[in-house]
Scaffold this active site. Structure first.
Site, PDB file in Angstrom:
ATOM      1  N   ASP A  72       6.099 -11.948   2.603  1.00  0.00           N
ATOM      2  CA  ASP A  72       7.048 -11.447   3.597  1.00  0.00           C
ATOM      3  C   ASP A  72       6.401 -10.333   4.418  1.00  0.00           C
ATOM      4  O   ASP A  72       5.262  -9.938   4.189  1.00  0.00           O
ATOM      5  CB  ASP A  72       8.387 -11.058   2.955  1.00  0.00           C
ATOM      6  N   LYS A 120      11.400 -11.934   7.407  1.00  0.00           N
ATOM      7  CA  LYS A 120      12.031 -11.405   8.609  1.00  0.00           C
ATOM      8  C   LYS A 120      11.048 -10.510   9.333  1.00  0.00           C
ATOM      9  O   LYS A 120      10.267  -9.804   8.720  1.00  0.00           O
ATOM     10  CB  LYS A 120      13.259 -10.588   8.226  1.00  0.00           C
ATOM     11  N   MET A 141      16.827   0.099   3.060  1.00  0.00           N
ATOM     12  CA  MET A 141      17.377  -0.574   4.252  1.00  0.00           C
ATOM     13  C   MET A 141      18.529   0.212   4.861  1.00  0.00           C
ATOM     14  O   MET A 141      19.583  -0.342   5.156  1.00  0.00           O
ATOM     15  CB  MET A 141      17.888  -1.985   3.869  1.00  0.00           C
TER      16      MET A 141
HETATM   17  N1  SAH Z   1      11.768  -5.605  -2.859  1.00  0.00           N
HETATM   18  C1  SAH Z   1      11.485  -4.371  -2.158  1.00  0.00           C
HETATM   19  C2  SAH Z   1      12.635  -3.958  -1.259  1.00  0.00           C
HETATM   20  C3  SAH Z   1      12.929  -4.928  -0.140  1.00  0.00           C
HETATM   21  S1  SAH Z   1      14.207  -4.376   0.910  1.00  0.00           S
HETATM   22  C4  SAH Z   1      11.131  -3.266  -3.145  1.00  0.00           C
HETATM   23  O1  SAH Z   1      11.345  -3.426  -4.347  1.00  0.00           O
HETATM   24  O2  SAH Z   1      10.632  -2.243  -2.729  1.00  0.00           O
HETATM   25  C5  SAH Z   1      13.294  -3.631   2.216  1.00  0.00           C
HETATM   26  C6  SAH Z   1      13.397  -2.123   2.147  1.00  0.00           C
HETATM   27  O3  SAH Z   1      12.506  -1.601   1.187  1.00  0.00           O
HETATM   28  C7  SAH Z   1      13.032  -1.400   3.425  1.00  0.00           C
HETATM   29  O4  SAH Z   1      14.099  -1.433   4.338  1.00  0.00           O
HETATM   30  C8  SAH Z   1      12.790  -0.014   2.906  1.00  0.00           C
HETATM   31  O5  SAH Z   1      14.004   0.644   2.618  1.00  0.00           O
HETATM   32  C9  SAH Z   1      12.114  -0.304   1.576  1.00  0.00           C
HETATM   33  N2  SAH Z   1      10.651  -0.260   1.665  1.00  0.00           N
HETATM   34  C10 SAH Z   1       9.788  -1.260   1.405  1.00  0.00           C
HETATM   35  N3  SAH Z   1       8.509  -0.839   1.523  1.00  0.00           N
HETATM   36  C11 SAH Z   1       8.576   0.466   1.828  1.00  0.00           C
HETATM   37  C12 SAH Z   1       7.593   1.482   2.065  1.00  0.00           C
HETATM   38  N4  SAH Z   1       6.294   1.233   1.999  1.00  0.00           N
HETATM   39  N5  SAH Z   1       8.031   2.734   2.350  1.00  0.00           N
HETATM   40  C13 SAH Z   1       9.345   3.018   2.406  1.00  0.00           C
HETATM   41  N6  SAH Z   1      10.307   2.092   2.208  1.00  0.00           N
HETATM   42  C14 SAH Z   1       9.932   0.850   1.921  1.00  0.00           C
END
Ligand code: SAH
Length: 268
Positions: free
Chosen positions: A52, A74, A185
């Site tokens: 993704d 997305k 998010m």
């Molecule tokens: N499965 C992922 C989350 C997916 S939802 C996990 O466990 O981290 C997507 C959200 O994850 C983004 O909108 C943001 O809030 C967060 N996110 C993912 N990578 C990030 C990063 N490097 N820094 C800050 N927030 C992050």
């Protein structure tokens, strides 16, 4: 050190990726150092890596030379592929005899729709395994020197999504726990959720932080208060992906960094 050298250091050996199997793996928040060795083993052996948008390029660069990279997810908030399409794609690739690494940002089962994909694979009988990843909520806090729990400060941590199908979510119930809230998010709803939490009794001066692009070269940290967080983030142009954390633990950052604790607070 190559991926294989790193894996060779493992005592228990490297798990073998069988053709026709899907590995649903977490890629962590960005920094390849936060990959698990099992995810690395998947990258080295996969025929196809279906990833993704949040999977860091430095992680994708660890894929084996023959692996094909396929984007599914997305981009810019627009669904370029539907969830059903992605699940069906995984099934089709597995049935074609490929070793399919489904790589997701963070942990595949934390706000990542990994559950849906696993259910589809289970329903049609495609063999799969799940490899957890370092979720952004924990990685972002660590990267910002904010401990997720601290004895005497909190005894629970709440992970919540700032947007989702369930828009009438009970923020009041979360606020009442008095425990820190880590939001994923949330950048588009920050103002509204901060207001809901304050209406539920969380103090306007509660320390709060935004950590954007955690563990990547673009990482930025904003320290503010619940009341000012949304305006500060907007003014300073903080962009997703970002984690928001609200609670007293945010203040511990100043101590960890050896700064004056009061410097992290807004004036009254
Ligand atoms: N499965 C992922 C989350 C997916 S939802 C996990 O466990 O981290 C997507 C959200 O994850 C983004 O909108 C943001 O809030 C967060 N996110 C993912 N990578 C990030 C990063 N490097 N820094 C800050 N927030 C992050």
């Amino acid at each position: 050190m190559t991926a294989w050298d790193a894996m060779a250091a493992r005592r228990a050996g490297v798990p073998v990726f069988a053709p026709g199997h899907v590995w649903l793996a977490g890629a962590g928040p960005g920094d390849p150092g936060l990959l698990t060795l099992d995810a690395l083993a998947g990258l080295a052996q996969a025929d196809v890596v279906v990833h993704d948008a949040l999977v860091d390029e430095r992680v994708l660069a660890l894929a084996g030379p023959l692996a094909r990279l396929e984007f599914a997810g997305k981009r810019g908030g627009k669904p370029s592929t539907t969830q059903a399409d992605i699940s069906q794609r995984l099934v089709a690739l597995a049935r074609a005899g490929k070793r399919v690494l489904r790589l997701k940002g963070g942990d595949p089962f934390v706000f990542g729709r990994g559950g849906e994909e696993a259910m589809t694979l289970a329903a049609v009988g495609v063999p799969f395994r799940v490899i957890p990843g370092v979720t952004a909520g924990l990685a972002a806090l660590a990267a910002a020197s904010i401990p997720a729990t601290l004895r005497g400060v909190n005894r629970a941590v709440i992970f919540a999504a700032g947007h989702g199908a369930d828009e009438d979510f009970d923020w009041t119930a979360l606020a009442r726990t008095g425990q820190p809230i880590v939001l994923y998010m949330v950048m588009h709803n920050l103002e509204r959720i901060a207001s809901a939490l304050m209406a539920a009794g969380l103090g306007a001066q509660t320390p709060a932080a935004v950590i954007a692009s955690a563990t990547t070269p673009k990482q930025r940290v904003l320290i503010s208060t619940l009341e000012k967080l949304a305006a500060d983030a907007r003014q300073q142009k903080f962009e997703p992906p970002a984690i928001v954390v609200i609670g007293e633990i945010v203040q511990m950052r100043a101590r960890l960094l050896g700064e004056d604790v009061s410097a992290a607070k807004e004036p009254p």
